[in-house]
Design a protein around this motif. Structure first.
Motif, PDB file in Angstrom:
ATOM      1  N   VAL A   1      -5.087  -5.312  -0.846  1.00  0.00           N
ATOM      2  CA  VAL A   1      -5.134  -5.404   0.613  1.00  0.00           C
ATOM      3  C   VAL A   1      -5.937  -6.636   1.005  1.00  0.00           C
ATOM      4  O   VAL A   1      -7.137  -6.712   0.778  1.00  0.00           O
ATOM      5  CB  VAL A   1      -5.765  -4.141   1.232  1.00  0.00           C
TER       6      VAL A   1
ATOM      7  N   ASN B   1      -1.663  -8.712   4.253  1.00  0.00           N
ATOM      8  CA  ASN B   1      -1.340  -7.510   5.017  1.00  0.00           C
ATOM      9  C   ASN B   1      -1.612  -7.697   6.504  1.00  0.00           C
ATOM     10  O   ASN B   1      -0.824  -7.276   7.353  1.00  0.00           O
ATOM     11  CB  ASN B   1      -2.184  -6.324   4.532  1.00  0.00           C
TER      12      ASN B   1
ATOM     13  N   PHE C   1       2.004 -10.054   7.261  1.00  0.00           N
ATOM     14  CA  PHE C   1       3.014  -9.015   7.445  1.00  0.00           C
ATOM     15  C   PHE C   1       3.509  -8.940   8.895  1.00  0.00           C
ATOM     16  O   PHE C   1       4.732  -8.905   9.130  1.00  0.00           O
ATOM     17  CB  PHE C   1       2.479  -7.657   6.983  1.00  0.00           C
TER      18      PHE C   1
ATOM     19  N   CYS D   1      11.117  -3.913   2.436  1.00  0.00           N
ATOM     20  CA  CYS D   1       9.787  -4.103   1.843  1.00  0.00           C
ATOM     21  C   CYS D   1       9.377  -2.891   1.016  1.00  0.00           C
ATOM     22  O   CYS D   1       8.834  -3.029  -0.088  1.00  0.00           O
ATOM     23  CB  CYS D   1       8.743  -4.352   2.940  1.00  0.00           C
TER      24      CYS D   1
ATOM     25  N   GLN E   1       7.306 -10.977   0.550  1.00  0.00           N
ATOM     26  CA  GLN E   1       6.175 -10.266   1.148  1.00  0.00           C
ATOM     27  C   GLN E   1       5.619  -9.227   0.185  1.00  0.00           C
ATOM     28  O   GLN E   1       4.398  -9.084   0.048  1.00  0.00           O
ATOM     29  CB  GLN E   1       6.605  -9.588   2.458  1.00  0.00           C
TER      30      GLN E   1
ATOM     31  N   SER F   1       1.856  -9.566  -0.910  1.00  0.00           N
ATOM     32  CA  SER F   1       0.994  -8.565  -0.284  1.00  0.00           C
ATOM     33  C   SER F   1       0.345  -7.644  -1.312  1.00  0.00           C
ATOM     34  O   SER F   1      -0.847  -7.364  -1.244  1.00  0.00           O
ATOM     35  CB  SER F   1       1.801  -7.737   0.719  1.00  0.00           C
ATOM     36  N   SER F   2       1.120  -7.186  -2.294  1.00  0.00           N
ATOM     37  CA  SER F   2       0.613  -6.183  -3.240  1.00  0.00           C
ATOM     38  C   SER F   2      -0.289  -6.765  -4.316  1.00  0.00           C
ATOM     39  O   SER F   2      -1.098  -6.053  -4.903  1.00  0.00           O
ATOM     40  CB  SER F   2       1.788  -5.473  -3.908  1.00  0.00           C
TER      41      SER F   2
ATOM     42  N   THR G   1       0.440   0.720  -4.281  1.00  0.00           N
ATOM     43  CA  THR G   1       1.537   0.117  -3.515  1.00  0.00           C
ATOM     44  C   THR G   1       1.724   0.842  -2.185  1.00  0.00           C
ATOM     45  O   THR G   1       1.972   0.203  -1.151  1.00  0.00           O
ATOM     46  CB  THR G   1       2.860   0.146  -4.309  1.00  0.00           C
TER      47      THR G   1
ATOM     48  N   ASP H   1      -1.189  -0.167   0.036  1.00  0.00           N
ATOM     49  CA  ASP H   1      -1.001  -1.539   0.497  1.00  0.00           C
ATOM     50  C   ASP H   1      -0.024  -1.582   1.671  1.00  0.00           C
ATOM     51  O   ASP H   1      -0.251  -2.290   2.661  1.00  0.00           O
ATOM     52  CB  ASP H   1      -0.484  -2.395  -0.659  1.00  0.00           C
ATOM     53  N   MET H   2       1.053  -0.813   1.573  1.00  0.00           N
ATOM     54  CA  MET H   2       2.046  -0.797   2.650  1.00  0.00           C
ATOM     55  C   MET H   2       1.491  -0.120   3.896  1.00  0.00           C
ATOM     56  O   MET H   2       1.785  -0.542   5.027  1.00  0.00           O
ATOM     57  CB  MET H   2       3.306  -0.079   2.175  1.00  0.00           C
TER      58      MET H   2
ATOM     59  N   ALA I   1      -1.629  -0.209   4.867  1.00  0.00           N
ATOM     60  CA  ALA I   1      -2.495  -1.204   5.505  1.00  0.00           C
ATOM     61  C   ALA I   1      -1.665  -2.233   6.261  1.00  0.00           C
ATOM     62  O   ALA I   1      -2.012  -2.629   7.389  1.00  0.00           O
ATOM     63  CB  ALA I   1      -3.362  -1.898   4.454  1.00  0.00           C
ATOM     64  N   ALA I   2      -0.564  -2.667   5.655  1.00  0.00           N
ATOM     65  CA  ALA I   2       0.303  -3.640   6.319  1.00  0.00           C
ATOM     66  C   ALA I   2       0.915  -3.053   7.588  1.00  0.00           C
ATOM     67  O   ALA I   2       0.987  -3.727   8.631  1.00  0.00           O
ATOM     68  CB  ALA I   2       1.406  -4.099   5.361  1.00  0.00           C
TER      69      ALA I   2
END
Length: 497
Positions: free
Chosen positions: A26, A30, A34, A50, A230, A234-235, A263, A266-267, A269-270
């Motif tokens: 993160v 993100n 994003f 994504c 992305q 991002s990850s 993962t 992370d998504m 947070a995005a």
């Protein structure tokens, strides 16, 4: 195979490990990248792709990195030597150096964020309110992007010092403790911001844009490529940092479950960042599309700052936003520093000496990016795309050692979930790499018609495929020539009883 030294460092708990690897994943990708990508790629379909990309790109790569670190208890160079043979130590060193080169310019961003966080508390929003977007633009340009940017360089040095202090304190006392504070804080701060943004008149337009799905977008190659890019950036999958953190994992640590968890986190947070930024821009800006096209720096340090300055409760929103961004950026820089430190520890350095050496390297190399934004842009492009190459190396290394062998010996026995096909998707990563990297080469070549192969000066040819490949090859040749030197000095310094 290696000299064994007992009494290695280790995370105190799975929670500590999860916070730390989430801290690595993160980051600014993100919070500021994003939302821009969602806006540039028509919203909903991009988000769904994504999610798919994270699970067929990120999860296998995270598993590959994690198993290399946990199996060998050595960082990148040492693990490649241990698993593939002495002549491959330079390959692991190359992976580590790509991450370190990335960190050398990424810490510049941490310096910018630190400066702005201080500014928010010292009345900066009042000046922005009086001067508007023009003032915010001129201030950021004078501070960070007009060379020589001496003030930005000073804050860059402060950022390195902050990160090094955490690394000095080791795994449990420094890295784990810091991430246990910062990563929950990122999610909490973004959640509080989301509640505030939802109260803004017109915010629903941003939510509508973000979650609207046009079925035709699923047939757009551009959107698929953007989503996979992305997911990669991002990850943090395939960057070599999961590898380093799993050197300190417990013997029974669940590799695949942690890969799924990080993962997904992370998504989340995005998505939180997207639901904060997009509705805020649509609610507060007379021209949302122009704001979202302003680039990462323009969006964050100019337009969002200006929007906060002209919003009721904007001071609190600005504080929460920049605190979240600071925590995300610092946790990522810590991971990049630790990648260099752990590799030096494997070569016989103690933690203090290794931290000083890596911090000085960051300071020397990163100073060029801090002082001249054109160098920063070149480094961002060159080493950002090079991370795809590191992912390719981990996939090929897993195939060479044995995908099924790694599953049977190291992943499956300690896992509460057994999704073997997702791990075996690592075999197809070379094709995914060609898909994404080929697109980047094509895109970059169109920016410099007839000059795509030129690489010097980099302040002119910042984004050419020529500059990218020349810098990659230069680093690779240096690592290759140093293979024997590196290999002979690698020792096993983190065996756990």
């Amino acid at each position: 195979m290696a000299e064994i030294k007992k009494g290695g460092e280790q995370f105190s708990s799975r929670w500590g490990l999860l916070c730390t690897i989430l801290g690595m994943a993160v980051g600014t990708g993100n919070i500021w990248r994003f939302p821009r990508e969602v806006a540039s790629n028509n919203g909903g379909a991009f988000i769904l792709i994504c999610f798919l990309a994270l699970f067929i790109w990120a999860v296998p790569l995270i598993c590959a990195e994690s198993v290399f670190g946990k199996k060998t208890r050595m960082a990148n160079a040492g693990a490649f030597k241990a698993l593939l043979g002495e002549k491959y130590a330079w390959v692991g060193a190359f992976c580590a150096m790509v991450c370190i080169m990335l960190g050398c310019y990424y810490v510049v961003v941490l310096g910018w964020v630190t400066k702005y966080l201080v500014l928010i508390f010292t009345g900066f929003l009042d000046a922005v309110r009086a001067g508007g977007t023009d003032f915010a633009t001129q201030f950021f340009s004078g501070f960070a992007t007009t060379p020589p940017a001496y003030e930005a360089w000073a804050w860059f040095a402060v950022a390195i010092a902050l990160s090094a202090i955490v690394i000095f304190r080791g795994i449990q006392g420094g890295i784990e403790t810091a991430n246990k504070i910062m990563i929950p804080a990122v999610f909490i701060l973004l959640a509080v911001l989301l509640v505030r943004v939802m109260m803004l008149p017109g915010a629903w337009k941003g939510f509508e844009y973000m979650f609207h799905v046009n079925p035709q977008d699923f047939f757009s190659a551009k959107i698929w490529l953007a989503a996979f890019t992305q997911a990669a950036w991002s990850s943090g999958a395939g960057w070599g940092m999961f590898h380093v953190y799993f050197v300190y994992a417990a013997k029974d640590e669940d590799i695949q479950l942690n890969a799924f968890t990080v993962t997904f986190g992370d998504m989340v947070a995005a998505m939180l960042a997207g639901m904060v930024v997009l509705p805020a821009v649509f609610a507060l800006s007379p021209d949302p599309e122009a704001v979202m096209k302003a680039g990462a720096n323009g969006l964050t340090f100019v337009h969002l700052t200006n929007l906060f300055a002209h919003t009721s409760g904007g001071f609190v929103m600005a504080v929460l936003f920049f605190l979240a961004l600071f925590s995300a950026a610092l946790s990522s820089v810590i991971a990049m520093l630790e990648t260099g430190v752990r590799n030096l520890i494997d070569m016989g350095f103690n933690r203090v000496k290794a931290t000083i050496c890596v911090a000085l390297f960051f300071f020397f190399v990163g100073s060029f990016s801090a002082l001249d934004n054109r160098v920063f842009e070149n480094q961002d492009f060159t080493w950002g795309v090079a991370l795809l190459m590191v992912g390719l190396i981990y996939s090929l290394a897993s195939i060479k050692y044995g995908v099924n062998k790694l599953w049977d010996e190291d992943i499956m026995p300690c896992s509460d979930i057994h999704v073997k096909w997702m791990w075996q998707a690592i075999r197809f990563f070379p094709l995914e790499f060609l898909f994404v990297w080929g697109w980047w080469v094509y895109e970059a070549s169109t920016w410099y018609p007839g000059e795509w192969f030129k690489f010097w000066p980099i302040t002119t040819y910042m984004y050419t495929p020529g500059a990218m490949v020349v810098e990659w090859v230069g680093l690779g040749v240096i690592c290759f020539l140093l293979n024997n030197f590196i290999s002979k000095r690698l020792i096993h310094a983190n065996a756990l009883d």
